[in-house]
Design an enzyme around this catalytic site. Structure first.
Site, PDB file in Angstrom:
ATOM      1  N   GLU A 113       0.817  -1.225   0.000  1.00 48.24           N
ATOM      2  CA  GLU A 113       0.000   0.000   0.000  1.00 48.24           C
ATOM      3  C   GLU A 113       0.851   1.276   0.000  1.00 48.24           C
ATOM      4  O   GLU A 113       0.496   2.259  -0.639  1.00 48.24           O
ATOM      5  CB  GLU A 113      -0.939   0.016   1.211  1.00 48.24           C
ATOM      6  CG  GLU A 113      -2.052  -1.010   1.088  1.00 48.24           C
ATOM      7  CD  GLU A 113      -2.990  -1.002   2.287  1.00 48.24           C
ATOM      8  OE1 GLU A 113      -3.772  -0.058   2.416  1.00 48.24           O
ATOM      9  OE2 GLU A 113      -2.911  -1.942   3.113  1.00 48.24           O
ATOM     10  N   HIS A 167       7.790 -27.017   4.309  1.00 55.90           N
ATOM     11  CA  HIS A 167       7.131 -28.208   3.780  1.00 55.90           C
ATOM     12  C   HIS A 167       6.468 -27.930   2.434  1.00 55.90           C
ATOM     13  O   HIS A 167       5.709 -28.753   1.941  1.00 55.90           O
ATOM     14  CB  HIS A 167       6.104 -28.705   4.807  1.00 55.90           C
ATOM     15  CG  HIS A 167       6.754 -28.994   6.129  1.00 55.90           C
ATOM     16  ND1 HIS A 167       7.345 -30.208   6.426  1.00 55.90           N
ATOM     17  CD2 HIS A 167       6.987 -28.189   7.207  1.00 55.90           C
ATOM     18  CE1 HIS A 167       7.871 -30.147   7.643  1.00 55.90           C
ATOM     19  NE2 HIS A 167       7.675 -28.924   8.128  1.00 55.90           N
ATOM     20  N   LYS A 172     -13.872   0.113  -4.246  1.00 59.20           N
ATOM     21  CA  LYS A 172     -15.013   0.279  -3.331  1.00 59.20           C
ATOM     22  C   LYS A 172     -16.131   1.035  -4.057  1.00 59.20           C
ATOM     23  O   LYS A 172     -17.308   0.697  -3.925  1.00 59.20           O
ATOM     24  CB  LYS A 172     -14.597   1.039  -2.060  1.00 59.20           C
ATOM     25  CG  LYS A 172     -13.760   0.188  -1.080  1.00 59.20           C
ATOM     26  CD  LYS A 172     -13.426   0.949   0.198  1.00 59.20           C
ATOM     27  CE  LYS A 172     -12.580   0.122   1.167  1.00 59.20           C
ATOM     28  NZ  LYS A 172     -12.183   0.789   2.373  1.00 59.20           N
TER      29      LYS A 172
END
Ligand code: F6R
Length: 313
Positions: free
Chosen positions: A201, A217, A307
Site C-alpha cells: 500500500e 514443507h 469500493k
C-alpha cells in the site's frame, strides 16, 4: 484528505503513547474480531497473542457475514476506521441477527450509526488518518477491552528501542526493485502480514509472506527455481526457540545458500512488544521504499476505486 502517511509513520510511537480511556470487558465464550485491511490487522495481532497467552478464545475475521460456529453467546468487535466497509458492516448485521453482543471501534460512518441505533458499545477513534496508519489508535482500545496485561509497559519498552535511520534506509535499499518474501515464526505472523501490506500500500510494490516451519514443507521448494528479483526477508526474534533458530539457519545453508537475505531481529522481551517493534520498523522501511520508488505513499486510489465500483456492497 488524510494526514500524510510519512508524518503519521514518524508519529507511530506518539500515537502508541496516547492515553486510552477504554474499560476492560469480560468476554464469556468466544470473541470474533471483524475488520478489513488496515482495520483488520489489530484482530490478527490479538488472535495470534491469544494462541500463546491465556486471554480467551479470540478469532479474527476478514470477510462478509460471520462464521457458522457463532452463536448468541459469542461476542463480536467490529473495527472499521471509516465505519463504511461493506464486509465489516455485513459481519455486524449478521451477528446482530443471531443476538451476539457487539462492540465497535471506528471514527463513525454507518458502523457508528448502527452502534447508536442498537445501543452497542462504541469507541470513537480520531479522524483524519489513513486507516493503516491509525494502527496504534485502533489496537490499543482492543487490548484494553481484552484486559491484556502490561499494555503501558509494552508501549514503554517499544518506545525505548533504538530505531536507526541508516538501518531503515538499508532495509529499503535492499528491497528496492525486488519482490520481498517475508518469513517469520508463527508468533510473529501478523508482522509478516503487516510488512507485506505496508510494502504494497505504501511503496506500491508486490510482497508476500509465509511462516516457518510451515514453509519448510512447501514454499521452500519454490526457491529451487528462484527468481533473482525475489528476496527473503527474515523477521526473527533474538529469543527465538532453538527449533525455530535451527530452521532459519538451516535455510540459509540450504535453500538460500546462494541468495542474499535481509534479516531483522526483534529485541523486546515479550511477543506483543516484539510485534510492535518490528511492525514499526517495517512501516518506516515501507515509506522509505516509496521514496525510492518515486511514488506517493499516502493515497490508495485502487482500493477506493474498487469500493466505488462495488457501490458499498
Ligand atoms: C487504507 C487501508 C485499507 C482500509 C480497508 C478497510 O489505509 O489500509 O486497507 O483499512 O480498506 O477500510 P476501513 O479501515 O475504513 O474499514
Amino acid at each position: 484528505m488524510s494526514i500524510n502517511i510519512v508524518d503519521d509513520t514518524h508519529n507511530f510511537l506518539t500515537m502508541l503513547k496516547k492515553e486510552t480511556n477504554v474499560e476492560s470487558n469480560s468476554y464469556s465464550n468466544r470473541l470474533l474480531i471483524s475488520g478489513m485491511g488496515g482495520s483488520g490487522i489489530g484482530g490478527k495481532i490479538v488472535e495470534t497473542l491469544a494462541a500463546y497467552e491465556n486471554i480467551g478464545q479470540v478469532f479474527s475475521w476478514n470477510n462478509y457475514g460471520i462464521p457458522a460456529w457463532m452463536s448468541s453467546n459469542d461476542n463480536l468487535i467490529c473495527i472499521s476506521y471509516s465505519g463504511n466497509t461493506a464486509e465489516t458492516l455485513s459481519a455486524a448485521k449478521n451477528a446482530h441477527k443471531i443476538g451476539c453482543k457487539i462492540e465497535v471501534i471506528t471514527t463513525g460512518g454507518k458502523l457508528g450509526d448502527l452502534a447508536d441505533d442498537n445501543g452497542w458499545q462504541k469507541t470513537i477513534i480520531e479522524d483524519g488518518h489513513q486507516p493503516r496508519a491509525a494502527l496504534p489508535l485502533l489496537l490499543k482500545p482492543l487490548l484494553y477491552k481484552l484486559n491484556f496485561p502490561n499494555i503501558e509497559k509494552m508501549v514503554k519498552e517499544v518506545s525505548e528501542r533504538e530505531y536507526q535511520r541508516e538501518k531503515i534506509e538499508e532495509i529499503a535499499t535492499d528491497l528496492f526493485g525486488k519482490i520481498p518474501c517475508i518469513y517469520t515464526e508463527p508468533s510473529l505472523e501478523p508482522v509478516g502480514y503487516r510488512w507485506r501490506c505496508q510494502i504494497q500500500e505504501n511503496a506500491k510494490q508486490l510482497a508476500f509472506h509465509h511462516v516457518i516451519p510451515e514453509m519448510n514443507h512447501n514454499e521452500i521448494v519454490g526457491w529451487t527455481n528462484s527468481n533473482p528479483n525475489m528476496v527473503p526477508v527474515l523477521i526473527r526474534n533474538l529469543n527465538e526457540a532453538d527449533e525455530i533458530k535451527n530452521r532459519f539457519e538451516a535455510l540459509k545453508n540450504t535453500a538460500w545458500k546462494d541468495i542474499e537475505v535481509v534479516e531483522i531481529f526483534a529485541t523486546c522481551k515479550n511477543n506483543l512488544s516484539n510485534m510492535i517493534e518490528t511492525i514499526y520498523i517495517g512501516d518506516m522501511a515501507s515509506v522509505q521504499l516509496a521514496n525510492l520508488n518515486g511514488v506517493d505513499p499516502t493515497p490508495v486510489e485502487v482500493i477506493e476505486n474498487l469500493k466505488n465500483e462495488l457501490g458499498g456492497k
